[in-house]
Write an enzyme that holds these catalytic residues in place. Sequence first.
Site, PDB file in Angstrom:
ATOM      1  CB  CYS A   2      -0.870   0.000   1.243  1.00 14.32           C
ATOM      2  SG  CYS A   2      -1.718  -1.569   1.481  1.00 14.32           S
ATOM      3  NE  ARG A  27       4.292   1.638  -1.648  1.00 13.29           N
ATOM      4  CZ  ARG A  27       5.559   1.269  -1.645  1.00 13.29           C
ATOM      5  NH1 ARG A  27       6.391   1.842  -2.473  1.00 13.29           N
ATOM      6  NH2 ARG A  27       6.003   0.355  -0.822  1.00 13.29           N
ATOM      7  CD1 TRP A  74      -2.608  -4.889  -4.765  1.00 15.15           C
ATOM      8  CD2 TRP A  74      -1.778  -6.054  -3.049  1.00 15.15           C
ATOM      9  NE1 TRP A  74      -2.430  -6.183  -5.184  1.00 15.15           N
ATOM     10  CE2 TRP A  74      -1.922  -6.924  -4.153  1.00 15.15           C
ATOM     11  CE3 TRP A  74      -1.279  -6.566  -1.857  1.00 15.15           C
ATOM     12  CZ2 TRP A  74      -1.584  -8.268  -4.096  1.00 15.15           C
ATOM     13  CZ3 TRP A  74      -0.939  -7.913  -1.803  1.00 15.15           C
ATOM     14  CH2 TRP A  74      -1.101  -8.748  -2.921  1.00 15.15           C
ATOM     15  CG  ASN A  98       3.059  -0.989   2.599  1.00 15.96           C
ATOM     16  OD1 ASN A  98       2.486  -1.995   2.162  1.00 15.96           O
ATOM     17  ND2 ASN A  98       4.239  -0.599   2.149  1.00 15.96           N
ATOM     18  N   GLY A  99       1.837  -3.404   4.676  1.00 15.42           N
ATOM     19  CA  GLY A  99       2.520  -4.621   5.128  1.00 15.42           C
ATOM     20  C   GLY A  99       1.533  -5.617   5.726  1.00 15.42           C
ATOM     21  CD  GLU A 479       8.146 -10.123 -19.608  1.00 12.06           C
ATOM     22  OE1 GLU A 479       8.063 -10.786 -18.572  1.00 12.06           O
ATOM     23  OE2 GLU A 479       7.861  -8.920 -19.651  1.00 12.06           O
ATOM     24  CE  LYS A 483       4.673  -7.824 -18.974  1.00  7.87           C
ATOM     25  NZ  LYS A 483       5.945  -7.567 -18.329  1.00  7.87           N
ATOM     26  CD  GLU A 486       1.805  -7.958 -15.799  1.00  8.26           C
ATOM     27  OE1 GLU A 486       2.848  -7.810 -16.424  1.00  8.26           O
ATOM     28  OE2 GLU A 486       1.704  -7.698 -14.583  1.00  8.26           O
ATOM     29  CG  HIS A 502       8.786 -33.765 -22.731  1.00 11.24           C
ATOM     30  ND1 HIS A 502       9.188 -35.090 -22.773  1.00 11.24           N
ATOM     31  CD2 HIS A 502       9.693 -33.072 -23.467  1.00 11.24           C
ATOM     32  CE1 HIS A 502      10.308 -35.181 -23.483  1.00 11.24           C
ATOM     33  NE2 HIS A 502      10.625 -33.974 -23.917  1.00 11.24           N
ATOM     34  CE  LYS A 602       5.994  -0.628 -12.599  1.00  8.46           C
ATOM     35  NZ  LYS A 602       6.127  -1.558 -13.742  1.00  8.46           N
TER      36      LYS A 602
HETATM   37  O1  M6R Z   1       9.854  -4.151  -8.958  1.00 13.92           O
HETATM   38  P1  M6R Z   1      10.277  -5.529  -9.359  1.00 13.92           P
HETATM   39  O2  M6R Z   1      11.014  -5.558 -10.642  1.00 13.92           O
HETATM   40  O3  M6R Z   1      11.052  -6.228  -8.264  1.00 13.92           O
HETATM   41  O4  M6R Z   1       8.933  -6.325  -9.552  1.00 13.92           O
HETATM   42  C1  M6R Z   1       8.940  -7.695  -9.842  1.00 13.92           C
HETATM   43  C2  M6R Z   1       7.597  -8.158 -10.354  1.00 13.92           C
HETATM   44  O5  M6R Z   1       6.602  -7.888  -9.407  1.00 13.92           O
HETATM   45  C3  M6R Z   1       7.221  -7.491 -11.679  1.00 13.92           C
HETATM   46  O6  M6R Z   1       8.182  -7.685 -12.650  1.00 13.92           O
HETATM   47  C4  M6R Z   1       5.870  -8.057 -12.190  1.00 13.92           C
HETATM   48  O7  M6R Z   1       6.011  -9.389 -12.529  1.00 13.92           O
HETATM   49  C5  M6R Z   1       5.370  -7.218 -13.376  1.00 13.92           C
HETATM   50  N1  M6R Z   1       4.050  -6.750 -13.130  1.00 13.92           N
HETATM   51  C6  M6R Z   1       5.331  -7.980 -14.645  1.00 13.92           C
HETATM   52  O8  M6R Z   1       4.941  -7.155 -15.708  1.00 13.92           O
END
Ligand code: M6R
Length: 607
Positions: A2, A27, A74, A98-99, A479, A483, A486, A502, A602
């Site tokens: 948060c 956040r 969050w 936060n936490g 990746e 992408k 998400e 497999h 984020k």
């Molecule tokens: O801030 P960070 O690079 O440590 O974050 C790691 C992941 O949370 C981040 O890359 C996440 O997987 C992204 N939303 C992917 O697009």
Amino acid sequence: MCGIVGIVGHTPVAPLIVDALKRLEYRGYDSAGVATIEHGELARRRAEGKLVNLERRLKDEPLDGLIGIGHTRWATHGVPNETNAHPHFSNGVAIVHNGIIENFAELRQELIADGYTFSSQTDTEVVAHLIARELAAGAEPVAAAHNALKRLQGAFALAIMFKSDEDLIVGARNGPPLAVGHGEGEMFLGSDAIALAPFTNSITYLEDGDWAVIRRNEISIFDMDGNRVDRKRQQSLGTSFMVDKGNHRHFMEKEIHEQPEVISHTLAHYLDFANGRSKPLDLPFDFAKLDRLAISACGTAYLSGLVGKYWFERFARLPVDIDIASEFRYREMPLSKDSAAIFISQSGETADTLASLRYCRKEGLPIGAIVNVRESTIARESDVTLPTLAGPEIGVASTKAFTCQLSVLAALAIRAAEARGTISAEEEKLLVRQLAEAPRFATQVLKLDQQIEKVARELAHYKHVLYLGRDTNYPLAMEGALKLKEISYIHAEGYAAGELKHGPIALIDENMPVIVIAPHDRIFEKTVSNMQEVAARGGKIILITDRKGAAAASIDTMETIVLPDVPEIIAPIIYALPIQMLAYFTAVFMGTDVDQPRNLAKSVTVE
Ligand code: M6R
């Protein structure tokens, strides 16, 4: 995960808190709230959903107090609704958090037995009641906060306000970041320096176990034993202007388009293009003497590290152990004394990555951090910071940070290869020259937007998508899948192409498009065989390749996206772009919230 803000000010603080929360919305954005003291009473406005809802609320029912705390959430404990939104109150105490308070269940039972009633499902509310109980027992506000803090286990950053003292906010940190901002006759508290940038650039970062007493004319910082501690005051680099989308629809689109420029800045930081050399780095280890390298990260950053593994092993003959940080931190991996550790993180605040770093620190390993936020905790706790020069990344889906991480890793692998004598000066020159071409090729790929948008329009009709790739294109396949899922919420999997037979091949039918990432490299033919296997089972293929690959692959595809022929070392950087664009356009067609997709944040500062 948060975002928290506190201001002890001299004008109404609610609008300032909302402004700061906008910078912290990355956040979390499930709900938001602000509390101030109005005519001697605590008052709050809270709203479910994005910050705009809170702004609307405040417009209808403004707050005028000169001291206040705010929060963007969050959700961890309790669904995202107004009742669970912070700030939480208890008998004259207001709190934002936060936490995760790990012993909250036990504390909750204890407080219920003492007659306290809970109005939310959050772990945070126990902290408000704990402090209120201390006050009721006769403690002064500061002592009440300190006594309560000593009862907490877990990770927290807290801002606490008392209705009985309009010149006091107590901040506390154990895990998630917290920064104190110094003003003239006003003081600030925030999750990061960027949140506080419009108010001050004079910042003190609290360390784990610190708590701070913040008043208009004074800030005092203490450790958990109540001893006063000195923490450095520093000038923050935080940018005071609000990053905007320019003429793009979404931050993600803007960030995709920024890549040629930021890749170029990042590469130039590490490579001497004029002389075809990697620049010397002040590292806490000597690549020549390492027997292994440990890399750890989460999500997209982890996948960049996985590409890095191929490069370090291929060019520098340096074995790499790469782990997802949430696994690494508990795996108790034996680490050789001749190893070094590298952590990768855009935010520099990811809880699991930070915990892994601390594990390696305890084991005595030298530590490097590839981070985008240079003032982050991971940067500050490492021996050397290896910055990505991506600039602020706002879209939750990581794009430009990923290609900049790849750029740093490629440069580092060349540096390692040079130090270990596994490449000649001529080979180094060639690799540096090839990397210098990356921004130009990236610009060319961005021009394929119309074709990729057309493919995305099709893709948006499917529920499942499979991505395949070999070698460095295997992490890229993962990746691509990450992408897509998400931001478009379409189920996607990324597999090493050779693994198809497999298991995943059982899924192939006309309802599951298969995106194959296959530049015409030394194993292209192998990937073509995998495509044949897909085609033979009625699978629909979207092939991302280069001119040579398109000419060589005699296979019917749903679409072939043809990129320029690029040198092998820059292929992962260049091929990242079409997979980002494909996910982006698909999400736009699906009508999702591209920059702030559901359930995500984020910066993941909780486990
Ligand atoms: O801030 P960070 O690079 O440590 O974050 C790691 C992941 O949370 C981040 O890359 C996440 O997987 C992204 N939303 C992917 O697009």
